[in-house]
Design an enzyme around this catalytic site. Structure first.
Site, PDB file in Angstrom:
ATOM      1  N   HIS A  57      35.054 -14.299   5.613  1.00  0.00           N
ATOM      2  CA  HIS A  57      34.741 -13.267   4.841  1.00  0.00           C
ATOM      3  C   HIS A  57      35.464 -11.912   4.752  1.00  0.00           C
ATOM      4  CE1 HIS A  57      32.705 -16.552   1.673  1.00  0.00           C
ATOM      5  NE2 HIS A  57      31.855 -16.422   3.350  1.00  0.00           N
ATOM      6  N   ASN A 130      29.843 -19.579  -2.708  1.00  0.00           N
ATOM      7  CA  ASN A 130      30.694 -19.453  -2.663  1.00  0.00           C
ATOM      8  C   ASN A 130      30.858 -19.935  -4.140  1.00  0.00           C
ATOM      9  OD1 ASN A 130      31.325 -19.500  -0.265  1.00  0.00           O
ATOM     10  ND2 ASN A 130      31.200 -20.982   0.447  1.00  0.00           N
TER      11      ASN A 130
END
Length: 503
Positions: A57, A130
């Site tokens: 990320h 997500n």
């Protein structure tokens, strides 16, 4: 001092100085002097401008906003964030690609992180998920191995399609997620036009200490929009920061993006008899059996004034739940409870929760002291131990957590693919046959074929055939289409000991 008055240039310690561009030297052409501490300060700070990027990320975008409750769910949870219809809570949301480095393109084929920090009056609640309701693996011991395949080959230092499909072909539990990833959902049109999911199973606890298992869904009110493979590759070259720019400009232009928060609920009794393990992160819950329930709306309406201060230093952790929201036996969630705060302490320091974007805006009372970058007064002269005779901080019994009734008292290394846990094909087949449109199916096959043509090396044929076997077991039509696209002999690719489902 008025806004128009000049303000003196100072060091980080507030000392005014003049020579910002010229270093001290012995004569105009002589060596520099060690005593020029302004030179040292500027260079030393510059050397430390980049904190370690996130291992996953790393490239992200974020914004502040509000969450507004639109429906009453107090019979399921006592969390104060939901205690009144119309109640608003400030939030910070960060979107990200998962596998790419900080300088990578944000239109790459990759899952997208979707993390929301709710600044509630009972502490910060981080809902960290997500843009997919599932994941590639279901045991945290496998996480580092999986992520290594998404990063760079240790020999070539290049991304490797071979590594990725080698891992996936050896781990059939990944099939459901890669079906999502290689559909056009794997290349969303920025962040505004995608759904978000808590992904894990969590729990709600009401004021009677009754527990429901819960899954969280954020539905984009902008509508779903995705790039095709070719469009994403084109945008990668034209504007590698497309998603960042799109989110920033939409908020600057007051076209504030919104998502509807919905939940699925399952009773503890239903969980015991559900045909899938309800705590398996590679599985979804049927929305026909467990329909979505409306909760509220999140709106992002404020861009950070400084990207580094807020987006780069934002730290989310699934461990951070508030009273009325709790965990589940989801093995991946249990692993993330440990690993996320640990990652933040490594990257930002032990006191990362004192940074403005991470700080709870309400009362914080504890006995944590010292450590690098302590910026909140460090408790002053108050005691740093408990119990003590000098302050009035006391544990509140109102926040005792409801006990779990566990199904087993056996501690062992359970096979994640054991009996009852080894159906890796039913849900991917349903996704292909019932969720994707005819055009989506064509794009999925095209995307898989385009990617798998990049598999190379001496084990190329083994990797491709293993992966094709998984496709056949999910849906024979899918397997045939991908095999034909790759020019593979179908008799060699078909599984020999398993009867595939019909299309």
């Amino acid at each position: 001092m008025s806004e128009n008055q000049n303000q003196p240039l100072t060091t980080a310690s507030g000392i005014p100085y003049y020579y910002h561009e010229d270093s001290q030297s012995v004569g105009a052409r002589g060596p520099l002097l060690l005593q020029d501490f302004i030179l040292h300060e500027k260079m030393a700070h510059f050397n430390r401008e980049r904190i370690p990027e996130r291992v996953v990320h790393a490239k992200g975008s974020g914004a502040f906003g509000t969450f507004t409750v639109t429906h009453d769910i107090t019979r399921y949870t006592r969390a104060k964030i939901f205690n009144q219809v119309g109640k608003q809570t400030r939030v910070f949301t960060r979107f990200s690609t998962v596998g790419g480095e900080k300088g990578s393109a944000d239109t790459e084929r990759d899952p997208r992180g979707f993390a929301v920090k709710f600044y509630t009056e009972e502490g910060n609640w981080d809902l960290v998920g997500n843009n997919t309701p599932i994941f590639f693996i279901k045991d945290p011991k496998k996480f580092s191995d999986f992520i290594h395949t998404q990063k760079r080959d240790p020999y070539t230092n290049c991304k490797s399609t071979t590594m990725m499909f080698d891992f996936w072909s050896l781990n059939p539990e990944s099939l459901h997620q890669i079906m999502f990833l290689f559909s056009d959902r794997g290349t969303p049109y920025g962040y505004r036009h995608m759904h978000g999911f808590g992904s894990h199973t969590f729990s709600f606890i009401n004021d009677k200490n009754e527990r429901h298992w819960v899954k969280f869904h954020f539905k984009s009110l902008q509508g779903i929009r995705n790039f095709t493979l070719e469009e994403s590759v084109k945008m990668k070259g034209e504007d590698p920061d497309f998603a960042q720019r799109d989110l920033l400009q939409s908020i600057d232009n007051k076209a504030f993006p919104q998502w509807a928060l919905k939940i699925q609920l399952m009773t503890e009794e239903q969980a015991k008899s559900y045909r899938y393990n309800p705590f398996d992160l590679t599985k979804t819950w049927s929305q026909k059996e467990f329909p979505l329930i409306d909760v509220g709306v999140m709106e992002l309406n404020e861009n950070p004034r400084n990207y580094f201060a807020d987006v780069e230093q934002a730290a989310f952790a699934p461990a951070h739940v508030v009273d009325g929201v709790s965990y589940s036996p989801d093995k991946m969630l249990q692993g993330r409870i440990l690993s996320y705060p640990d990652a933040h302490r490594y990257r930002l320091g032990a006191n990362y929760e004192q940074l403005p974007v991470n700080r709870c805006p309400y009362a914080i009372n504890n006995y944590e002291r010292d450590g690098a970058m302590r910026i909140d007064g460090n408790g002053g002269s108050s005691p740093n131990y408990f119990p003590n005779s000098f302050d009035n901080i006391k544990p509140d019994p109102a926040y005792q957590q409801a006990p779990w009734e566990l199904d087993s008292n056996v501690a062992a290394h359970f096979d994640r693919n054991g009996e009852g846990e080894n159906d890796h094909y039913s849900q991917p087949g349903i996704f292909y046959r019932e969720v994707l449109s005819a055009e989506d199916k064509q794009h999925l096959v095209h995307n898989f074929v385009s990617a798998m043509k990049g598999i190379d090396g001496p084990r190329k044929e083994d990797i491709i055939n293993r992966q094709l076997c998984h496709f056949f077991r999910a849906d024979i039509g899918l397997g045939m289409a991908i095999a034909q696209g790759l020019g593979v002999n179908l008799e060699q690719a078909m599984p020999q000991k398993h009867t595939p489902q019909s299309a």
